[in-house]
Design a protein around this motif. Structure first.
Motif, PDB file in Angstrom:
ATOM      1  N   THR A  41      25.620  36.675 -20.363  1.00 18.97           N
ATOM      2  CA  THR A  41      26.146  36.513 -21.583  1.00 18.97           C
ATOM      3  C   THR A  41      26.483  34.928 -21.849  1.00 18.97           C
ATOM      4  O   THR A  41      27.208  34.435 -21.173  1.00 18.97           O
ATOM      5  N   TRP A  42      26.160  34.277 -23.061  1.00 18.17           N
ATOM      6  CA  TRP A  42      26.306  32.883 -23.247  1.00 18.17           C
ATOM      7  C   TRP A  42      27.237  32.711 -24.303  1.00 18.17           C
ATOM      8  O   TRP A  42      27.062  33.655 -25.334  1.00 18.17           O
ATOM      9  N   THR A  43      28.192  31.825 -24.563  1.00 15.55           N
ATOM     10  CA  THR A  43      28.936  31.167 -25.709  1.00 15.55           C
ATOM     11  C   THR A  43      29.114  29.885 -25.361  1.00 15.55           C
ATOM     12  O   THR A  43      28.594  29.189 -24.702  1.00 15.55           O
ATOM     13  N   ALA A  44      29.757  29.012 -26.320  1.00 14.80           N
ATOM     14  CA  ALA A  44      30.071  27.843 -26.484  1.00 14.80           C
ATOM     15  C   ALA A  44      31.500  27.884 -27.444  1.00 14.80           C
ATOM     16  O   ALA A  44      31.892  28.603 -27.899  1.00 14.80           O
ATOM     17  N   ALA A  45      32.158  26.529 -27.197  1.00 18.82           N
ATOM     18  CA  ALA A  45      33.153  26.487 -27.981  1.00 18.82           C
ATOM     19  C   ALA A  45      33.285  25.047 -28.317  1.00 18.82           C
ATOM     20  O   ALA A  45      32.807  24.152 -27.739  1.00 18.82           O
ATOM     21  N   VAL A  46      34.256  24.757 -29.421  1.00 13.35           N
ATOM     22  CA  VAL A  46      34.334  23.468 -29.941  1.00 13.35           C
ATOM     23  C   VAL A  46      35.856  23.287 -30.013  1.00 13.35           C
ATOM     24  O   VAL A  46      36.927  24.166 -30.107  1.00 13.35           O
ATOM     25  N   HIS A  47      36.379  22.234 -29.363  1.00 15.42           N
ATOM     26  CA  HIS A  47      37.890  21.841 -29.150  1.00 15.42           C
ATOM     27  C   HIS A  47      38.140  21.178 -30.615  1.00 15.42           C
ATOM     28  O   HIS A  47      37.545  20.378 -31.057  1.00 15.42           O
TER      29      HIS A  47
END
Length: 130
Positions: A41-47
């Motif tokens: 499972t992949w995700t990404a985030a933004v600061h």
């Protein structure tokens, strides 16, 4: 621990733009992965203050979201995550396709509400509750 891929923001940016960039980076990096990472499972985030993006997959007993926070040392209140995605075979003769995954029980408890996108898929309901 899976590799966390990071990308700095340049110039003026908005959170919506960076979330789009984060989803694109998530998809590009996951598409080039092999082995166990290919079906993770992949995700990404933004600061939210710097616009920096981070993306990774689940693995070694940890959710992708938790790995991002540990590696980047970001405050969870300053991170907004893209939907988590995973390749799955729906047995419809189309092969494996990207499917949005529900926020897991661990992340549901550990991540602040501000880090979950409105409309994020949750078990039995959509985020936010109500």
């Amino acid at each position: 621990m899976p590799t966390v891929h990071r990308q700095q923001a340049f110039g003026d940016w908005t959170l919506d733009e960076r979330l789009g960039d984060a989803a694109a980076l998530r998809d590009a990096v996951s598409g080039q992965s092999a082995g166990a990472a290919r079906v993770a499972t992949w995700t990404a985030a933004v600061h939210t203050q710097t616009g920096e993006i981070a993306t990774t997959c689940s693995g070694h007993g940890s959710c992708a979201e938790i790995t991002i926070l540990e590696v980047t040392n970001w405050d969870p209140d300053l991170a907004v995550f893209t939907p988590a995605m995973r390749l799955e075979n729906l047995k419809d003769c189309m092969g494996k396709i990207w499917q949005e995954k529900a926020i897991c029980d661990v992340c549901e408890v550990l991540l602040p509400d501000s880090s979950k996108l409105e409309g994020a898929y949750r078990k039995e309901r959509r985020w936010p509750p109500g």
